[in-house]
Design a protein around this motif. Structure first.
Motif, short mmCIF file in Angstrom:
data_model
loop_
_atom_site.label_atom_id
_atom_site.label_comp_id
_atom_site.label_asym_id
_atom_site.label_seq_id
_atom_site.Cartn_x
_atom_site.Cartn_y
_atom_site.Cartn_z
N ARG A 14 -38.27 35.87 -30.64
CA ARG A 14 -38.43 35.70 -29.19
C ARG A 14 -39.37 34.54 -28.85
O ARG A 14 -39.65 34.28 -27.68
N GLY A 15 -39.86 33.86 -29.87
CA GLY A 15 -40.69 32.69 -29.62
C GLY A 15 -42.17 33.04 -29.53
O GLY A 15 -42.56 34.21 -29.51
N LEU A 19 -29.52 31.79 -23.13
CA LEU A 19 -29.28 33.15 -23.63
C LEU A 19 -29.55 33.19 -25.14
O LEU A 19 -28.77 32.66 -25.93
N GLY A 20 -30.66 33.81 -25.53
CA GLY A 20 -30.93 34.01 -26.95
C GLY A 20 -31.70 32.88 -27.61
O GLY A 20 -31.93 31.81 -27.04
N ALA A 21 -32.11 33.17 -28.85
CA ALA A 21 -33.05 32.30 -29.57
C ALA A 21 -32.52 30.88 -29.78
O ALA A 21 -33.28 29.92 -29.75
N GLY A 72 -34.62 36.12 -27.83
CA GLY A 72 -34.25 37.12 -28.85
C GLY A 72 -33.08 36.72 -29.70
O GLY A 72 -32.26 35.90 -29.32
N CYS A 73 -33.01 37.32 -30.90
CA CYS A 73 -31.88 37.11 -31.80
C CYS A 73 -31.45 38.44 -32.36
O CYS A 73 -32.03 38.91 -33.31
N PRO A 74 -30.45 39.10 -31.78
CA PRO A 74 -29.84 38.66 -30.52
C PRO A 74 -30.69 39.09 -29.34
O PRO A 74 -31.74 39.70 -29.52
N ALA A 84 -30.42 29.02 -27.86
CA ALA A 84 -30.53 28.25 -26.62
C ALA A 84 -31.99 28.10 -26.21
O ALA A 84 -32.40 27.07 -25.68
N HIS A 85 -32.79 29.12 -26.51
CA HIS A 85 -34.18 29.15 -26.10
C HIS A 85 -35.06 28.26 -26.98
O HIS A 85 -35.89 27.50 -26.48
N LEU A 86 -34.86 28.36 -28.31
CA LEU A 86 -35.79 27.72 -29.26
C LEU A 86 -35.13 26.70 -30.18
O LEU A 86 -35.82 25.99 -30.91
N GLY A 87 -33.81 26.66 -30.16
CA GLY A 87 -33.11 25.90 -31.20
C GLY A 87 -32.62 26.82 -32.30
O GLY A 87 -31.77 26.47 -33.10
N GLY A 88 -33.21 28.02 -32.33
CA GLY A 88 -32.72 29.08 -33.22
C GLY A 88 -32.91 28.81 -34.70
O GLY A 88 -33.65 27.90 -35.10
N VAL A 89 -32.23 29.62 -35.48
CA VAL A 89 -32.28 29.47 -36.94
C VAL A 89 -31.80 28.07 -37.32
O VAL A 89 -32.25 27.47 -38.29
N ASN A 90 -30.89 27.54 -36.49
CA ASN A 90 -30.33 26.21 -36.76
C ASN A 90 -31.41 25.15 -36.95
O ASN A 90 -31.20 24.15 -37.61
#
Lengths: 251, 353
Positions: A207-208, A83-85, A136-138, A87-93
């Protein structure tokens, strides 16, 4: 009518904004509560059930101790949805993944760097098998409702595989580049209804990447519009660090 | 059919008069660009406009359209064919040619009922282009600088008035009972002849060869190295196809509501420039590279449509060229193919292939 599917929500390294978006989606679709039974959702309830079929996981996996928890969720759930960037991409982190880990730890935690367990933030698919993604974020709340509908039908959520420009042009938005700003729309997945360009900002890529993105051409466009190499790298690392690093590794 | 003169001062009254009878849409200014939109008040209408972001085809083939609704339990469905009597004002001649092509496409084989419904209830008021509308347009090269005979009314700006060509009964109906128009005097005829004679030198040819040579040039160019060069720089963003007045490819999706009782089938504009557009069952993608997709687009515009429908698929509006962030344009592409062909490079390549 069979029993309602049991659903649980979990969070790892994230801001929990995607889970708030789930709560927010009830404003338009209160009937969601009639169609699924939520057994775990820290943002919205205190009860905790361990019997669930669908797990929505928000957040990236950013430390070794996240891994057994993810494994346990995978063992219980028939379907795991990222769910969301984060979990999907690793995100901003994942911005920090290009920097040496020890330096990052010392920059953040100073002389207490050793107190905190951490490693390179990664998408949860790098740790457990993931069946579907809501990017997505969010996340987009309409897309979340649609995804649940698909799951109820026994389908995997459909996520558009077009670039954002396609959606943006349907709305006849003025191109962000025409307004002297830069935008990652040409290489980013659509599905958010081009919300950032619609409100005047360039797409940040949350969204990648689309399949087979032309990163070199995208860099060239940003360069033409006045961005330095450093600024371009920064643009491409807000949400896309892990994906770009993977592309570089693949050559 | 007939020819009338309408003073410009009467235009607001006419638009208001039309608004009482139809949905009236036309070019309007928005954020420094122009979009076809419903005219709420006559002063929003800008007839002297550089081209619009999306072509007026969006009223005939909407960006998103529900084709039918269904009951997800009984699987009974109900066609959703909607229309609203609509007048489109200020259609450029290139876009008129594009509509002509769309008309033909949607009336061939299994006709598209949704398109037909919109089309039958749409009245087209075109406008003569007296000077190039933007840097990228190349209508003169494509033979689209004159209006095709599909207009209902056709306006020509004569300074303080419009010449109004009536092309159909539908067009005539837009003037019925509107009294602020008159039959032209010989002076009016002189003016219109002068305006028409003066316009042509303002447009330059952009193709370095005659457009009738284009299909053959493309046939020879199948193995050109130019396609790979375009594939290297193309972003694959699909903007070129979104803004194109002759593109009509669409994707279809079914969606049901959360209770799984009701649903709808919706179509949305699609694009051959998208990575997965040509993916078929089993996962095979028969246009898997941007080079192949670019070639397909230009072949379709310059060759395939002509073969299938007798009309060229590019009307020279220049929208795709203006939208492209990496500067891929039909004019440069076609001219470069011509240049290489003249040098015999393509024939050499064809031999080697």
């Amino acid at each position: 009518m069979s029993a309602k599917p049991k659903v649980a929500f979990f969070e790892f390294t994230s801001c929990e904004g995607c889970q708030l978006t789930v709560v927010d989606s009830l404003q338009d679709h209160p009937e969601l509560l009639d169609t699924v039974e939520i057994v775990q959702f820290r943002e919205a309830m205190s009860e905790k059930g361990e019997d669930y079929a669908i797990a929505f996981i928000e957040g990236s996996c950013s430390r070794p101790s996240d891994e057994p928890k993810l494994q346990a969720i995978r063992q219980q759930a028939a379907i795991v949805v990222a769910l969301g960037a984060c979990a999907h991409l690793g995100g901003v982190n994942a911005i920090r993944n290009r920097m040496p880990l020890q330096e990052v730890r010392e920059y953040v935690y100073g002389d207490r760097a050793e107190w905190f367990e951490t490693y390179e933030p990664r998408p949860i698919k790098d740790v457990i098998k993931v069946d579907a993604v809501i990017p997505g974020c969010p996340i987009d709340r309409r897309e979340f409702i649609k995804a649940v509908t698909h799951l109820l039908q026994g389908r995997m959520p459909f996520i558009p595989d077009q670039p954002l420009c396609m959606e943006c042009k349907l709305k006849e938005n003025i191109c962000v580049y025409t307004r002297g700003k830069v935008c990652l729309g040409p290489i980013t997945l659509a599905g958010c209804d081009a919300i950032c360009p619609t409100y005047g900002d360039g797409c940040e890529g949350c969204r990648g990447l689309i399949a087979n993105p032309n990163i070199e051409a995208m860099r060239q466009v940003m360069h033409e519009h006045g961005l330095t190499d450093e600024a371009i790298d920064a643009k491409l690392s807000m949400f896309l660090t892990n994906q770009i690093m993977a592309l570089e590794e693949a050559g | 059919m007939s020819f009338k003169i309408m003073p410009k001062a009467a235009l607001p009254d006419w638009v208001t008069w039309l608004k009482n009878r139809y949905r009236v849409v036309g070019p309007t200014a928005r954020q420094g660009q122009y979009v076809f939109a419903e005219i709420a008040s006559p002063d929003e209408l800008v007839l002297d406009y550089p081209t619009s972001v999306l072509p007026p085809k969006k009223y005939l083939l909407p960006q998103r359209e529900t084709l039918f609704t269904f009951d997800a339990q009984s699987m009974q469905m109900k066609a959703n064919i909607e229309w609203e009597p609509t007048v489109i004002l200020g259609v450029h001649t290139c876009d008129m040619h594009a509509i002509r092509l769309l008309d033909k496409v949607h009336a061939t084989g299994y006709t598209d009922q949704h398109y037909q419904a919109h089309r039958q209830h749409t009245t087209l008021v075109s406008i003569e282009c007296l000077s190039p509308c933007m840097e990228q347009s190349f209508c003169k090269s494509m033979g689209t600088l004159t209006v095709p005979e599909d207009y209902d009314l056709h306006l020509t700006d004569l300074g303080d008035s419009y010449g109004v060509d009536v092309g159909s009964e539908k067009g005539e109906a837009l003037l019925q009972g509107f009294t602020a128009i008159w039959d032209p005097t010989s002076e009016d005829y002189q003016r219109i002849n002068k305006v028409m004679a003066e316009k042509w030198p303002r447009f330059s040819y952009r193709l370095n060869f005659d457009v009738t040579e284009l299909p053959d040039l493309l046939a020879l160019s199948n193995n050109s190295s130019l396609w790979n060069e375009l594939g290297d720089i193309c972003l694959g963003c699909g903007q070129c196809t979104k803004v194109c007045p002759t593109c009509y490819c669409f994707d279809v999706r079914d969606e049901v509501d959360l209770s799984l009782t009701k649903g709808q089938r919706t179509r949305t504009w699609d694009s051959c420039q998208i990575d997965r557009f040509a993916t078929v069952a089993g996962g095979h993608n028969f246009r898997s590279t941007r080079a192949l997709r670019n070639r397909h687009r230009f072949m379709r515009k310059g060759k395939y449509h002509l073969e299938a429908y007798g009309l060229i698929g590019c009307v020279g509006c220049g929208r795709c060229a203006a939208a492209c962030l990496v500067h891929i344009t039909p004019v440069d592409t076609f001219n470069e193919l011509y240049r290489r062909h003249k040098k015999g490079e393509i024939l050499e390549e064809a031999k080697q292939a």
